[in-house]
Motif scaffolding. Structure first.
Motif, mmCIF file in Angstrom:
data_model
loop_
_atom_site.group_PDB
_atom_site.id
_atom_site.type_symbol
_atom_site.label_atom_id
_atom_site.label_comp_id
_atom_site.label_asym_id
_atom_site.label_seq_id
_atom_site.Cartn_x
_atom_site.Cartn_y
_atom_site.Cartn_z
ATOM 1 N N ALA A 62 0.788 -1.299 -0.047
ATOM 2 C CA ALA A 62 -0.087 -0.049 -0.134
ATOM 3 C C ALA A 62 0.762 1.223 -0.013
ATOM 4 O O ALA A 62 2.091 0.969 0.295
ATOM 5 C CB ALA A 62 -0.802 -0.124 1.280
ATOM 6 N N ASP A 63 0.377 2.437 -0.379
ATOM 7 C CA ASP A 63 1.131 3.679 -0.224
ATOM 8 C C ASP A 63 1.392 3.894 1.316
ATOM 9 O O ASP A 63 2.723 4.264 1.466
ATOM 10 C CB ASP A 63 0.319 4.844 -0.887
ATOM 11 C CG ASP A 63 0.166 4.617 -2.289
ATOM 12 O OD1 ASP A 63 1.164 4.007 -3.091
ATOM 13 O OD2 ASP A 63 -0.910 5.004 -2.879
ATOM 14 N N ALA A 64 0.609 3.566 2.013
ATOM 15 C CA ALA A 64 0.792 3.951 3.617
ATOM 16 C C ALA A 64 0.043 2.928 4.416
ATOM 17 O O ALA A 64 -1.031 2.346 4.166
ATOM 18 C CB ALA A 64 0.211 5.106 4.077
ATOM 19 N N ILE A 65 0.720 2.008 5.323
ATOM 20 C CA ILE A 65 0.160 1.398 6.303
ATOM 21 C C ILE A 65 0.295 2.085 7.655
ATOM 22 O O ILE A 65 0.817 2.873 7.733
ATOM 23 C CB ILE A 65 0.852 0.072 6.494
ATOM 24 C CG1 ILE A 65 2.177 0.074 6.918
ATOM 25 C CG2 ILE A 65 0.961 -0.944 4.912
ATOM 26 C CD1 ILE A 65 2.903 -1.009 7.158
ATOM 27 N N VAL A 66 -0.745 1.507 8.363
ATOM 28 C CA VAL A 66 -1.015 2.071 9.581
ATOM 29 C C VAL A 66 -0.229 1.293 10.891
ATOM 30 O O VAL A 66 -0.654 -0.061 11.080
ATOM 31 C CB VAL A 66 -2.560 2.274 10.193
ATOM 32 C CG1 VAL A 66 -2.720 2.760 11.495
ATOM 33 C CG2 VAL A 66 -3.225 3.478 9.216
ATOM 34 N N ASN A 67 0.527 1.811 11.740
ATOM 35 C CA ASN A 67 1.143 1.098 13.002
ATOM 36 C C ASN A 67 0.278 1.644 14.037
ATOM 37 O O ASN A 67 0.450 2.943 14.360
ATOM 38 C CB ASN A 67 2.398 1.566 12.976
ATOM 39 C CG ASN A 67 3.337 0.829 14.105
ATOM 40 O OD1 ASN A 67 2.888 -0.364 14.577
ATOM 41 N ND2 ASN A 67 4.357 1.364 14.447
ATOM 42 N N ALA A 68 -0.089 0.611 14.802
ATOM 43 C CA ALA A 68 -0.555 0.963 16.319
ATOM 44 C C ALA A 68 0.412 1.023 17.182
ATOM 45 O O ALA A 68 0.838 0.097 17.729
ATOM 46 C CB ALA A 68 -1.583 -0.178 16.664
ATOM 47 N N ALA A 69 0.775 2.332 17.897
ATOM 48 C CA ALA A 69 1.829 2.364 18.574
ATOM 49 C C ALA A 69 1.526 3.083 19.836
ATOM 50 O O ALA A 69 0.439 3.170 20.155
ATOM 51 C CB ALA A 69 2.708 3.566 18.046
ATOM 52 N N ASN A 70 2.401 2.910 20.803
ATOM 53 C CA ASN A 70 2.155 3.575 22.173
ATOM 54 C C ASN A 70 2.971 4.924 22.073
ATOM 55 O O ASN A 70 3.209 5.345 21.011
ATOM 56 C CB ASN A 70 3.045 2.819 23.225
ATOM 57 C CG ASN A 70 4.444 2.585 23.112
ATOM 58 O OD1 ASN A 70 4.985 3.587 23.055
ATOM 59 N ND2 ASN A 70 4.855 1.400 23.097
ATOM 60 N N ASN A 71 2.517 5.651 23.258
ATOM 61 C CA ASN A 71 2.775 7.136 22.972
ATOM 62 C C ASN A 71 4.236 7.627 23.219
ATOM 63 O O ASN A 71 4.454 8.606 23.117
ATOM 64 C CB ASN A 71 1.774 7.930 24.022
ATOM 65 C CG ASN A 71 2.270 7.534 25.607
ATOM 66 O OD1 ASN A 71 3.242 6.792 25.846
ATOM 67 N ND2 ASN A 71 1.620 8.198 26.568
ATOM 68 N N ALA A 72 5.125 6.541 23.405
ATOM 69 C CA ALA A 72 6.490 6.784 23.275
ATOM 70 C C ALA A 72 6.853 6.705 21.665
ATOM 71 O O ALA A 72 7.952 7.488 21.299
ATOM 72 C CB ALA A 72 7.360 5.901 23.811
ATOM 73 N N LEU A 73 6.072 6.020 20.850
ATOM 74 C CA LEU A 73 6.218 6.221 19.388
ATOM 75 C C LEU A 73 7.450 5.655 18.854
ATOM 76 O O LEU A 73 7.914 5.860 17.481
ATOM 77 C CB LEU A 73 5.976 7.590 18.750
ATOM 78 C CG LEU A 73 5.160 7.769 17.674
ATOM 79 C CD1 LEU A 73 3.531 7.366 17.711
ATOM 80 C CD2 LEU A 73 5.238 9.000 16.954
ATOM 81 N N LEU A 74 8.276 5.033 19.630
ATOM 82 C CA LEU A 74 9.516 4.492 19.184
ATOM 83 C C LEU A 74 9.536 2.768 18.929
ATOM 84 O O LEU A 74 10.615 2.276 18.467
ATOM 85 C CB LEU A 74 10.623 4.565 20.307
ATOM 86 C CG LEU A 74 10.771 6.160 20.597
ATOM 87 C CD1 LEU A 74 11.767 6.112 21.660
ATOM 88 C CD2 LEU A 74 11.339 6.733 19.362
ATOM 89 N N GLY A 75 8.389 2.295 18.922
ATOM 90 C CA GLY A 75 8.282 0.812 18.563
ATOM 91 C C GLY A 75 8.368 0.034 19.983
ATOM 92 O O GLY A 75 8.597 0.672 21.044
ATOM 93 N N CYS A 76 8.133 -1.168 19.537
ATOM 94 C CA CYS A 76 8.398 -2.146 20.857
ATOM 95 C C CYS A 76 9.846 -2.400 21.179
ATOM 96 O O CYS A 76 10.562 -2.844 20.130
ATOM 97 C CB CYS A 76 7.238 -3.311 20.560
ATOM 98 S SG CYS A 76 7.530 -4.745 21.525
ATOM 99 N N PHE A 77 10.008 -2.506 22.512
ATOM 100 C CA PHE A 77 11.373 -3.053 22.811
ATOM 101 C C PHE A 77 11.601 -4.475 23.530
ATOM 102 O O PHE A 77 12.375 -4.596 24.159
ATOM 103 C CB PHE A 77 11.978 -1.974 23.702
ATOM 104 C CG PHE A 77 12.225 -0.775 23.055
ATOM 105 C CD1 PHE A 77 13.768 -0.277 22.865
ATOM 106 C CD2 PHE A 77 11.400 0.454 22.540
ATOM 107 C CE1 PHE A 77 14.194 0.825 22.324
ATOM 108 C CE2 PHE A 77 11.912 1.539 22.240
ATOM 109 C CZ PHE A 77 13.276 1.653 21.970
ATOM 110 N N VAL A 78 10.511 -5.126 23.313
ATOM 111 C CA VAL A 78 10.501 -6.388 23.748
ATOM 112 C C VAL A 78 10.680 -7.322 22.778
ATOM 113 O O VAL A 78 9.851 -7.523 21.970
ATOM 114 C CB VAL A 78 9.120 -6.811 24.619
ATOM 115 C CG1 VAL A 78 9.126 -8.156 25.000
ATOM 116 C CG2 VAL A 78 8.683 -5.733 25.415
#
Length: 329
Positions: free
Chosen positions: A156-172
């Motif tokens: 797709a031209d853009a996909i949506v990422n469901a993030a947390n409010n740190a917005l840096l991705g998952c660190f686990v």
């Protein structure tokens, strides 16, 4: 969904975030991404994993995994699954910042090769909801699609990422969230861009807003990052408004980027964020239909991407029931 980072509260009401114009140039949003190396063929992937592990063996992230540089270097003698898992874990816990010399090229070759090895799906060629559900009363049926699969394989031209409010991705490491999957497939530049945006914003990402970055090694050119509400118990009107705001914010930001004609959503706020799937699907369908009606011709296709059979079934039930015709919260 992504696990919230420690110390990052999430509120159930939308508020203003950083406008696109204030970070667009900083993340080079309008410049096509050019990889540092071409995609590697399948029989060369292991070699790039070995090289990347060697180059990253001195990274501070190694100690966060409870390993030493010598241990990481010795992992290059293990089998493919073990070495690839170690590299993925290392990149997951690694904070934003410059890579060691040569590491970007090794990772681009690896991630580009993995992208080519996966079957890609053209979002613009997916059958519409009108075609899939003949007779549906959904008002945006001809401009939307329901698709079950891995969003990191969706062109797709853009996909949506469901993030947390740190917005840096998952660190686990190995956490089965969409945030982790998207960052793993895109590569570490995605975290760098999010870090840059958050530095300019100087505060957490408000619930119900969205940011956009390039997609890097993903088949999607862009990623829309949004924070949905966290729900503990039955959702109330504040949660409904916040979830609807997250969908609208993604579409509003996407509309500011001229090349974007197709947008693929995940099921925002479901999973560990606790929003019940059935009402979340109804809000998603209603919000997108309302937005498309208010912006005729701006987007060619919006895709509701689901991963599990349960997610698929709640969308099908919502489309069959006609409940999505009710007024948007």
């Amino acid at each position: 969904m992504t696990t919230p980072r420690p110390g990052t509260a999430n509120h159930a009401g939308p508020s203003a975030g950083l406008p696109l114009d204030t970070y667009r140039a900083a993340v080079a949003l309008d410049q096509p991404f050019r990889a540092a190396a071409p995609p590697a063929p399948a029989d060369r992937l292991l070699g790039h994993i070995h090289e990347a592990l060697g180059l990253l063996s001195g990274d501070p992230a190694v100690s966060r995994l409870g390993l030493s540089g010598d241990t990481v270097r010795k992992l290059r003698e293990a089998d493919f699954a073990t070495t690839r898992g170690a590299l993925r874990a290392l990149l997951t816990v690694r904070g934003p910042g410059p890579l060691p010399d040569g590491a970007a090229a090794e990772l681009d070759a690896l991630l580009g090769g993995e992208r080519l090895a996966r079957p890609l799906v053209d979002a613009g060629r997916l059958p519409s909801i009108a075609e899939t559900f003949p007779g549906t009363s959904y008002p945006a049926a001809d401009r939307t699609a329901l698709w079950q699969g891995d969003i990191t394989t969706l062109a797709a031209d853009a996909i949506v990422n469901a993030a947390n409010n740190a917005l840096l991705g998952c660190f686990v490491p190995r956490h089965a969230c969409i945030d982790n999957a998207i960052h793993n497939a895109a590569g570490p530049r995605l975290r760098d861009d999010c870090h840059l945006i958050m530095g300019l914003q100087n505060g957490p990402e408000p619930t119900g807003t969205a940011k956009i970055t390039r997609g890097y090694l993903l088949p999607a050119r862009y990623v829309l990052h949004t924070v949905g509400p966290i729900v503990d118990g039955p959702p109330d009107a504040r949660h409904e408004r916040a979830l609807a705001s997250a969908y609208r914010a993604c579409l509003d930001v996407a509309a500011e980027v001229e090349p974007v004609r197709t947008v693929a959503f995940c099921a925002i706020s479901t999973g560990v964020f606790g929003y019940p799937k059935a009402p979340a699907a109804r809000i998603a369908l209603r919000t997108v239909a309302d937005w498309l009606e208010a912006h005729p011709g701006r987007l060619d296709r919006v895709v509701f991407t689901v991963f599990s059979d349960d997610d698929r079934d709640v969308y099908r039930a919502a489309l069959a029931s006609g409940a999505v015709r009710t007024r948007q919260p």
